[in-house]
Design a protein around this motif. Structure first.
Motif, PDB file in Angstrom:
ATOM      1  N   VAL A  16       0.672  -1.045  -0.045  1.00 19.54           N
ATOM      2  CA  VAL A  16       0.058  -0.312   0.020  1.00 19.54           C
ATOM      3  C   VAL A  16       0.820   1.255  -0.289  1.00 19.54           C
ATOM      4  O   VAL A  16       1.975   1.107   0.235  1.00 19.54           O
ATOM      5  CB  VAL A  16      -0.940   0.178   1.235  1.00 19.54           C
ATOM      6  N   SER A  17       0.284   2.279  -0.055  1.00 18.66           N
ATOM      7  CA  SER A  17       1.160   3.643  -0.016  1.00 18.66           C
ATOM      8  C   SER A  17       1.284   4.051   1.251  1.00 18.66           C
ATOM      9  O   SER A  17       0.829   3.712   2.317  1.00 18.66           O
ATOM     10  CB  SER A  17       0.097   4.765  -0.661  1.00 18.66           C
ATOM     11  N   SER A  19       0.885   6.949   2.496  1.00 18.05           N
ATOM     12  CA  SER A  19      -0.455   7.561   3.138  1.00 18.05           C
ATOM     13  C   SER A  19      -1.504   6.653   3.667  1.00 18.05           C
ATOM     14  O   SER A  19      -2.270   6.807   4.718  1.00 18.05           O
ATOM     15  CB  SER A  19      -1.099   8.527   2.246  1.00 18.05           C
ATOM     16  N   THR A  20      -1.708   5.595   3.171  1.00 19.03           N
ATOM     17  CA  THR A  20      -2.551   4.308   3.619  1.00 19.03           C
ATOM     18  C   THR A  20      -1.928   3.909   5.046  1.00 19.03           C
ATOM     19  O   THR A  20      -2.850   3.699   6.091  1.00 19.03           O
ATOM     20  CB  THR A  20      -2.762   3.192   2.583  1.00 19.03           C
ATOM     21  N   ARG A  23      -2.967   6.440   7.517  1.00 12.81           N
ATOM     22  CA  ARG A  23      -4.237   6.617   7.875  1.00 12.81           C
ATOM     23  C   ARG A  23      -4.573   5.323   8.844  1.00 12.81           C
ATOM     24  O   ARG A  23      -5.446   5.558   9.648  1.00 12.81           O
ATOM     25  CB  ARG A  23      -5.034   6.628   6.611  1.00 12.81           C
ATOM     26  N   VAL A  31     -10.825   2.740   5.832  1.00  9.49           N
ATOM     27  CA  VAL A  31      -9.975   2.032   5.309  1.00  9.49           C
ATOM     28  C   VAL A  31     -10.390   0.599   5.225  1.00  9.49           C
ATOM     29  O   VAL A  31     -11.052   0.132   6.184  1.00  9.49           O
ATOM     30  CB  VAL A  31      -8.546   1.935   6.008  1.00  9.49           C
ATOM     31  N   ILE A  35      -7.370  -4.445   4.077  1.00 12.19           N
ATOM     32  CA  ILE A  35      -6.154  -3.490   3.823  1.00 12.19           C
ATOM     33  C   ILE A  35      -5.593  -3.067   5.314  1.00 12.19           C
ATOM     34  O   ILE A  35      -4.417  -3.200   5.673  1.00 12.19           O
ATOM     35  CB  ILE A  35      -6.294  -2.292   3.145  1.00 12.19           C
ATOM     36  N   SER A  36      -6.489  -2.894   6.424  1.00 12.94           N
ATOM     37  CA  SER A  36      -5.943  -2.439   7.762  1.00 12.94           C
ATOM     38  C   SER A  36      -5.335  -3.728   8.174  1.00 12.94           C
ATOM     39  O   SER A  36      -4.298  -3.531   8.936  1.00 12.94           O
ATOM     40  CB  SER A  36      -7.294  -2.069   8.393  1.00 12.94           C
TER      41      SER A  36
END
Length: 349
Positions: A16-17, A19-20, A23, A31, A35-36
């Motif tokens: 992921v990025s 920034s992700t 966050r 989110v 992914i989290s």
């Protein structure tokens, strides 16, 4: 090639990025859950430790929650703290822990200290109504409390259904034949102890018996003192229900010192089901208060208030249930009746 470190390594491993990652670690609710989880797994695998001070300066959030308990030495509370800590960690929060020793001035001082450290919310798991000073301080942040009384107006409350477990204990003893059942309770001015006394009074009257209660406090010494007073009675009760397991363990010590058998002479039931309860002699029958569930419920109530555009949480309730081990049995008169019946029973040809 230079090896990536820190948040860059987390982002690469999670796919992921940056920034992700940021966050997720700052508690963003928009989110995707998969992914989290991937991000938190990468955080664990890279042993990434974010600079909380820098994060707080940038985001205005510390990701810290305060947790106050009355007595960290009581075996009940480390298990509760562990459950709360685990639930908080899963959402990326750290916790600050304080032990108030049941003093309102210490509670107020802990709240001040935690506010200075920038806590975002507080779990007040002290099992009592606090002072007006404490509640005034808590106006600054979201907070949740256990066993809150009607006088204190708290935004998040978690209550405990003592009545179910205590009724099970009384009915268990009644089914065994006990009719002289006493209750070793907490202090007379203790709000939580009064909830447990009230549940006992109701349950014992349901089986046609008037309540007999000894008020001490929720400690080993309180159980010892209650048992000593009970032994001064002309007629020994056949069963003692204690307001917590520490009191029950104190009572077991005194009964043993008086050469009384548990459960042969007196049955004993505690309340909490601390880990130690299964290792007493005999293993203690007790009313189980599920600490992991209690901790998770308290954290979830607080977490809901920390979310953007949060709604006031509904009042949550955690139930109790009886765990039967070896400290309860038939009362002495029932055993004697059984013995007489076996002696007079005609032998088969």
């Amino acid at each position: 090639m230079k090896r990536k470190r820190g948040i860059h390594a987390v982002a690469e491993l999670a796919g992921v990025s940056i920034s992700t990652v940021s966050r997720v670690m700052n508690g963003a609710t928009n989110v995707d859950i998969k992914i989290s989880r991937r991000v938190w797994k990468a955080v664990s695998e890279t042993s990434y430790v974010p600079n909380r001070h820098a994060q707080a300066l940038i985001s205005g959030r510390t990701r810290l929650i305060g947790l106050l308990v009355p007595d960290i030495m009581n075996p009940f509370f480390p298990e509760l703290i562990h459950g709360f800590e685990q639930a908080a960690a899963e959402e990326g929060f750290g916790i600050l822990i304080g032990s108030t020793h049941d003093h309102s001035n210490e509670t107020a001082e802990w709240v001040r200290r935690m506010l200075q450290h920038g806590i975002e919310g507080l779990a007040l798991l002290t099992f009592k109504e606090e002072s007006a000073e404490v509640y005034a301080l808590l106006r600054k942040i979201p907070w949740v409390q256990l066993e809150i009384s009607a006088k204190a107006k708290g935004p998040g409350t978690v209550s405990i259904d003592y009545e179910t477990g205590i009724r099970q204990a009384v009915q268990h003893l009644a089914a065994l034949g006990h009719r002289d059942i006493v209750f070793a309770a907490g202090a007379a001015n203790d709000f939580t102890a009064e909830l447990r006394r009230k549940a006992f009074r109701k349950s014992i009257r349901e089986i046609g018996i008037e309540p007999n209660i000894y008020n001490e406090d929720h400690t080993l010494e309180g159980g010892i003192s209650a048992a000593q007073k009970i032994l001064e009675r002309e007629v020994l009760p056949t069963a003692i229900i204690c307001s917590n397991d520490l009191m029950a363990i104190g009572a077991l010590k005194i009964l043993h010192s008086a050469a009384l058998q548990v459960p042969g002479d007196v049955s004993v039931i505690g309340l909490d089901d601390i880990h130690l309860a299964q290792f007493t002699s005999p293993p203690l029958s007790t009313i189980r208060l599920p600490r992991t569930q209690l901790a998770e419920t308290c954290f979830e109530a607080l977490f809901q208030m920390l979310r953007p555009n949060a709604r006031p949480p509904r009042g949550e309730r955690v139930s109790t249930d009886l765990i039967v081990r070896e400290s309860t049995g038939f009362p002495p008169h029932a055993l004697q009746s059984k013995a007489r019946a076996s002696k007079t029973k005609p032998r088969s040809a």
